[in-house]
Scaffold this motif. Structure first.
Motif, PDB file in Angstrom:
ATOM      1  N   MET A   1       0.838  -1.188   0.000  1.00  0.00           N
ATOM      2  CA  MET A   1       0.000   0.000   0.000  1.00  0.00           C
ATOM      3  C   MET A   1       0.879   1.246   0.000  1.00  0.00           C
ATOM      4  O   MET A   1       1.822   1.344   0.764  1.00  0.00           O
ATOM      5  N   ARG A   3       1.524   5.014   0.789  1.00  0.00           N
ATOM      6  CA  ARG A   3       1.047   6.121   1.626  1.00  0.00           C
ATOM      7  C   ARG A   3       1.511   7.428   1.010  1.00  0.00           C
ATOM      8  O   ARG A   3       2.500   7.460   0.283  1.00  0.00           O
ATOM      9  N   HIS A   7       6.837   6.778   2.904  1.00  0.00           N
ATOM     10  CA  HIS A   7       7.747   6.050   3.789  1.00  0.00           C
ATOM     11  C   HIS A   7       7.558   4.550   3.684  1.00  0.00           C
ATOM     12  O   HIS A   7       8.489   3.783   3.791  1.00  0.00           O
ATOM     13  N   GLU A   8       6.303   4.151   3.512  1.00  0.00           N
ATOM     14  CA  GLU A   8       5.986   2.730   3.546  1.00  0.00           C
ATOM     15  C   GLU A   8       6.813   1.954   2.539  1.00  0.00           C
ATOM     16  O   GLU A   8       7.276   0.874   2.809  1.00  0.00           O
ATOM     17  N   LEU A  11      10.353   1.355   3.685  1.00  0.00           N
ATOM     18  CA  LEU A  11      10.488   0.445   4.822  1.00  0.00           C
ATOM     19  C   LEU A  11      10.292  -1.006   4.402  1.00  0.00           C
ATOM     20  O   LEU A  11      10.897  -1.904   4.956  1.00  0.00           O
ATOM     21  N   SER A  13       9.484  -4.645   4.101  1.00  0.00           N
ATOM     22  CA  SER A  13       9.118  -5.671   5.062  1.00  0.00           C
ATOM     23  C   SER A  13       9.541  -5.292   6.474  1.00  0.00           C
ATOM     24  O   SER A  13       9.303  -6.023   7.412  1.00  0.00           O
ATOM     25  N   ASP A  15       8.331  -3.055   8.205  1.00  0.00           N
ATOM     26  CA  ASP A  15       7.225  -2.482   8.945  1.00  0.00           C
ATOM     27  C   ASP A  15       6.920  -3.308  10.189  1.00  0.00           C
ATOM     28  O   ASP A  15       7.060  -4.519  10.203  1.00  0.00           O
ATOM     29  N   GLU A  16       6.509  -2.605  11.256  1.00  0.00           N
ATOM     30  CA  GLU A  16       6.347  -3.282  12.541  1.00  0.00           C
ATOM     31  C   GLU A  16       4.907  -3.179  13.029  1.00  0.00           C
ATOM     32  O   GLU A  16       4.284  -2.129  12.908  1.00  0.00           O
ATOM     33  N   HIS A  17       4.392  -4.267  13.577  1.00  0.00           N
ATOM     34  CA  HIS A  17       3.047  -4.250  14.142  1.00  0.00           C
ATOM     35  C   HIS A  17       2.996  -5.093  15.397  1.00  0.00           C
ATOM     36  O   HIS A  17       3.713  -6.063  15.533  1.00  0.00           O
ATOM     37  N   ASP A  18       2.113  -4.681  16.306  1.00  0.00           N
ATOM     38  CA  ASP A  18       1.851  -5.492  17.486  1.00  0.00           C
ATOM     39  C   ASP A  18       0.393  -5.922  17.437  1.00  0.00           C
ATOM     40  O   ASP A  18      -0.436  -5.247  16.838  1.00  0.00           O
TER      41      ASP A  18
END
Lengths: 118, 560, 429
Positions: A1, A3, A7-8, A11, A13, A15-18
């Motif tokens: 996707m 943005r 930035h996306e 970055l 893979s 990218d960080e998520h919780d």
């Protein structure tokens, strides 16, 4: 996707998520760490003045020259203790967060590095 | 002569450290990397600059001077305050990442009334913190200049001048309080303490021996009786009937009083708006945590020196009082009548007029850096939380800034009025150090009204907006009520506890918050709030981005 | 179970010494006995309560492999019994172990030289004549005879030794075969200079001892291979259904939620990377926990709100070493067999604790799913395996047994429609 700020893409893979369950677990472990340390902290803070009542030696004994154990503790020892307990709590909390949230560092950026044009 | 050389060396050292820790634009990205010590240390120094007010610089030494071991509880409490901050608040506060305390609470609990209530509380705390700073500047003026202007007393002149300076700072917009200036100001304070401590120790002062000597005789302090001053033995609060000694507890506090004071100070720090605002400038939550560790270390060093200097002042001033007429003028039986003078007199004994000037400058720096931090917090809360959000939502940046400045000018004038109403001599018998004591009230208010709500909002999912409002109001009302009762009752049995009521009011606030929260509904998007507050995804993203960028810079450098 | 109480006892003893030093020797005047005891007891209590925290905190990465028993050089060469005890051939018949064995044996047989060979080459030679008998030489004719026959060969004359060197001081030899099971794998040779033969019984006895060691070594190796094979099987055995299901889930979300799709793909690649990259039998709990989290979030994408998970983890346990790929199968079982069959779904709880006094790591995976019928539970407990148990408990129990022997416990409790609790206790390390 993509943005608007772009930035996306850079970055990739990385990218960080919780997830809520993970955060909740880390939160509860951290809370246990904090409560444990605050208990030790409170105990010491209360013990220093309270020992006077229990133990004459604490405020009237002489440790180095004219310094009573209590004076030495309030003038120097307590600050060292604060520092040590803070350092311990911070290191432990950081270690817990590092292990309980996110993954081990992915090598993806390094892998890509080799394929980048010179 | 040696003292001048030493001073120059120290100032050069401060200057070079200041240059060294100056955040450079090129390394902004490196600053994001949590492990970078430079960023963390700079921020820690800045927090210290905000934190160490006149209460720490003059007040702690004064309290030790006046009542010995019992005066140290101030220093203990001030330093202890950062332990709860580290354990409960630093990292989540930073991660949630709002602009100010009211903003944080308002977003976390999704409630406007919480925001408004906390703005009110924050303003009260700031006011309570500003008054003792104004009092301190009055005291400094009284000793250093010694003369009033235009028929005013020296003390009143000091208060007014400091207020005018603040107003000027506000008007000229020089109150940004950048991280770096605050850090340098703290380093200056630390250097002054180190300088004085080295001089004292070189002059043959032996900590332990003097302590033995000071504790050999019962503690006695000057008391005003009619027109004259005389030494009156201090009553022992722990063992009524026995005399009190310098190196033993009991000179000032009963057992309960000690706990009450330490707890008030330890809980208060977590609710101080100008300190908490600094945490929002940390790059990551981890960095916020490590910053606090540094703060605790630096504060420990600072207070160890302050306690040493307070003890040294008691011994040295007693010894030289007979020989130096200007000291004799200030003392009764070798003891200073106003304990706040202790460090200033010590500075003049060892460094001459320049030494006195240096200490005075240090005290003023402490006052001004704290005031700058406080006013910044106040302006942020008026301009950002009230004006921009409620009064004029479409305000430009400039309008919001002016709204903040105008409000701050009012706050400064009000604090000056309070300071003029207080005469330091009239209260010395009651408290070991009036400046430190008055700062305590700000801590009490913060620790009673804000800290319990803060901790619950961060660590208890069920906290709700109405609960927080009820808790804050309960804490503030109980704290103020007990303090006023304590002031009216004076120094009787429970007076001390009444003056440091956090031990009662904080549990009250927590209980009310919990009870009301259980009866109301928590915010809907709790999971989202929790992800933001306790999750590290944003931090990791920031660190990774920074690392990629640094790697990019490095690669570009190699290519060149 | 390794005992953590010993260091604690040492620390407590040290604390009492320190208390005595401070209160009785340094302080003037010394404290009364009552208060000293009071301080000491307080300190002891604090130490015992605080002992767990001594174990926590980040620790440097240390080798996850159990330290292999190593040959001890001390006290060698005194008796033949010592040879039996020190087991130099435990790691198999290699040049290194043969050299050590030969050096160990040579002084036992006065004035003689000792050689060890495998089927083709001399592996080691110790004693007079070592200047031209070197390891790596082809075996001589009499050795080949012993190897072929599998019996002891006595060489009485120098000429029969077939040594090309004229100056060779060796005159007789006893060559005994070394066997591994019923296969001859090498020889033990004892030479003498004085023309007499070494006592045949002693040489054969020694050869027998060495053969036993070789056999043990082989057994060890096979056992390790079996454990490795189980782990490999587990790695290869990642349920294909899981992959299909996850890919289907991801495919169904591609058009509706691009962001989530991307997250899921990252997680899936994390999952497989972990399985592939994991080496050795142990990993930090933190890493295994990451694997479990990754797995659970993938399952949650598929099951949605029906699968909820709750982690309850001690800070100390994060750095403990646990066997790899043990916890995730337990969680997978809980989801697959416990929750998947339940319409309203349920919660899986993973609880990990460290007991510092007994030095035990305990891991509990509980679910409130459909539970296991009692007859099936009995079968599982008996270690029987059935189709459809997946990478069942028997596999896990087998690996644990080969890693820990008797020092672990795996308990299963289940009530039908009440959920299942799997309790695992392993030594903390």
């Amino acid at each position: 996707m993509r943005r608007p700020d772009g930035h996306e893409l850079s970055l990739g893979s990385a990218d960080e998520h919780d997830t809520p369950a993970e955060v909740d677990a880390a939160f509860r472990t951290l809370r246990r760490v904090a409560v444990g340390h605050i208990a030790v902290f409170t105990g010491v803070i209360i013990a220093v003045p309270l020992l006077t009542a229990a133990l004459d030696w604490w405020s009237q004994g002489r440790l180095f020259g004219g310094m009573s154990p209590m004076f030495a503790m309030t003038a120097c020892g307590l600050y060292a203790f604060f520092f040590v307990i803070c350092l311990a709590a911070a290191t432990l909390s950081n270690a817990v967060e590092e292990r309980m949230l996110g993954g081990p560092a992915r090598e993806a950026p390094q892998d890509e590095e080799g394929t980048l044009p010179p | 002569m040696t003292s001048i050389v030493l001073l120059v060396v120290l100032l050069v050292a401060v200057g070079s450290v200041a240059v060294l820790i100056r955040p450079q634009r090129a390394s902004t990205f490196e600053f994001y990397l949590a492990g970078r010590r430079v960023g963390v240390v700079t921020n820690a120094c800045a927090i210290c600059g905000d934190y160490f007010s006149a209460a720490s610089f003059l007040g702690v030494a004064a309290a030790v001077y006046a009542s010995g071991l019992d005066g140290m509880w101030y220093a203990t409490g001030f330093a202890a305050g950062f332990v709860p901050v580290l354990l409960f608040i630093a990292a989540p506060l930073r991660r949630f990442g709002e602009f100010s305390i009211p903003d944080f609470l308002g977003r976390r609990l999704e409630s406007h009334s919480v925001r408004l209530t906390s703005v009110a509380i924050v303003q009260l705390i700031i006011l309570a913190y500003l008054v003792p700073q104004a009092v301190a500047s009055g005291i400094i003026w009284e000793l250093f200049i010694g003369r009033g202007i235009g028929g005013l007393s020296a003390y009143a002149t000091g208060v007014l001048v400091s207020t005018v300076v603040i107003m000027l700072m506000v008007a000229l917009g020089g109150m940004r309080g950048t991280t770096w200036t605050q850090a340098v100001q703290f380093l200056l304070l630390l250097a002054i303490f180190v300088w004085l401590a080295i001089l004292v120790l070189v002059s043959g002062f032996s900590y332990t021996d003097e302590l033995r000597e000071l504790s050999a005789r019962p503690l006695a302090n000057p008391v005003e009786a009619g027109d004259s001053w005389r030494l009156e033995p201090v009553t022992n609060r722990l063992h009524p009937g026995d005399p009190a000694y310098f190196g033993e507890p009991g000179g000032q506090y009963s057992q309960l009083g000690q706990f009450a004071l330490i707890l008030s100070l330890a809980l208060g720090t977590a609710g101080l708006p100008h300190i908490m605002n600094r945490y929002f400038t940390s790059p990551t939550g981890t960095a916020a945590r490590m910053t606090t560790v540094w703060v605790v270390g630096l504060a420990g060093l600072f207070y160890i020196l302050a306690v040493l200097l307070g003890t040294a002042a008691r011994a040295v001033i007693r010894d030289v009082a007979a020989d130096l007429p200007w000291v004799a003028e200030l003392t009764t039986g070798g003891i200073l009548r106003v304990p706040e003078y202790a460090l200033l007199v010590l500075g003049q004994i060892f460094g001459g007029r320049a030494g006195l000037g240096l200490i005075a400058v240090g005290a003023l720096v402490a006052v001004l850096s704290t005031i700058a931090g406080l006013l910044l917090a106040s302006a942020a809360s008026w301009g950002h939380d009230i004006y921009e959000r409620y009064i004029n939502p479409r305000a430009t940046q400039r309008q919001a800034l002016w709204a903040g400045r105008a409000a701050v000018a009012v706050v400064a004038v009000v604090s000056a009025a309070f300071a003029l109403g207080v005469r330091p001599e009239s209260l010395t018998g009651l408290f070991p150090s009036i400046v430190a004591t008055m700062v305590t009230w700000a801590f009490v208010l913060a620790g009673s009204a804000l800290t319990p709500v803060f901790i619950l909002a961060i660590w208890w999912r069920r906290t709700t907006g109405p609960g927080a409002v009820a808790g804050m109001i309960t804490g503030a009302v109980v704290a103020v009520g007990m303090s006023v009762t304590g002031l009216l009752l004076g120094d009787s049995g429970y007076g001390q506890v009444l003056l440091t009521p956090t031990v009662v009011s904080a549990p009250c606030a927590a209980a009310v918050t919990a009870a009301v929260s259980l009866a109301t509904r928590p915010p809907a998007d709790l999971d989202g709030i929790w992800l933001r507050m306790h999750g590290t995804a944003a931090d990791r993203r920031a660190v990774r981005l920074a690392r990629l960028t640094v790697a990019g810079f490095a690669r570009r450098g190699e290519r060149r | 179970m390794s005992n953590g109480s010993l260091p604690l006892a040492g620390v407590v003893l040290f604390a009492w010494g320190a208390v005595y030093l401070v209160t009785q020797l340094i302080t003037v005047p010394p404290l009364g006995a009552g208060t000293t005891v009071l301080i000491g007891s307080g300190l002891t209590a604090a130490l015992i309560i605080g002992y767990p925290s001594a174990l926590r905190g980040p620790r440097s990465k240390r080798s996850a492999q159990p330290v292999s028993a190593r040959f001890q050089q001390g006290r060698h060469g005194t008796t033949i019994a010592a040879v039996g005890r020190s087991m130099p051939l435990r790691s198999g018949l290699t040049a290194e172990s043969a050299r050590r064995t030969a050096q160990l044996l040579q002084p036992l047989l006065s004035g003689a030289a000792v050689a060890i060979t495998d089927r083709e080459h001399v592996l080691a030679f110790a004693g007079p004549g070592a200047d031209h008998h070197r390891s790596g030489d082809e075996v001589a004719a009499p050795t080949a005879r012993a190897l072929n026959r599998g019996k002891t060969v006595l060489v009485r004359r120098r000429s029969e030794l077939a040594c090309p060197n004229e100056e060779c001081p060796l005159r007789t030899a006893v060559i005994a075969p070394l066997t591994d099971g019923n296969r001859t794998v090498g020889t033990l040779q004892v030479y003498r200079r004085d023309g007499a033969l070494s006592p045949q019984g002693v040489v054969e006895g020694l050869a027998g001892i060495l053969s036993l060691h070789l056999e043990l070594a082989e057994l060890n190796r096979r056992q390790r291979l079996a454990v490795d094979a189980k782990l490999d099987a587990l790695r290869a055995q990642i349920n294909p259904h899981f992959l299909f299901n996850t890919l289907n889930t991801i495919a169904s979300k591609v058009h509706t939620d691009t962001e989530e799709t991307r997250q899921l793909l990252v997680r899936l690649s994390d999952f497989f990377r972990y399985v592939v990259r994991q080496e050795g039998h142990f990993a930090e709990f933190g890493q295994e926990y990451f694997f479990v989290r990754t797995y659970v979030s993938l399952e949650q994408a598929r099951y949605g709100d029906r699968v909820r998970v709750r982690y309850d983890i001690d800070p100390q346990v994060l750095t403990a070493h646990v066997p790899v790929l043990i916890i995730q199968p337990l969680v997978e079982n809980a989801i697959k067999h416990g929750l998947a069959g339940k319409v309203e779904g349920g919660t899986v709880t993973l609880k990990a604790r460290v007991d510092p006094l007994t030095r035990t790591t305990s891991i509990r995976v509980a679910d409130d799913g459909v539970g296991i019928p009692s007859d099936l539970l009995e079968r599982i407990s008996d270690g029987e395996r059935r189709e459809g148990d997946g990478q069942g408990l028997s596999n896990i129990a087998g690996r644990l047994a080969s890693l820990y022997g008797e020092r672990y416990r795996l308990d299963i409790q289940s009530t039908e429609n009440g959920g299942t609790v799997v309790d695992l206790r392993i030594p903390f390390g």
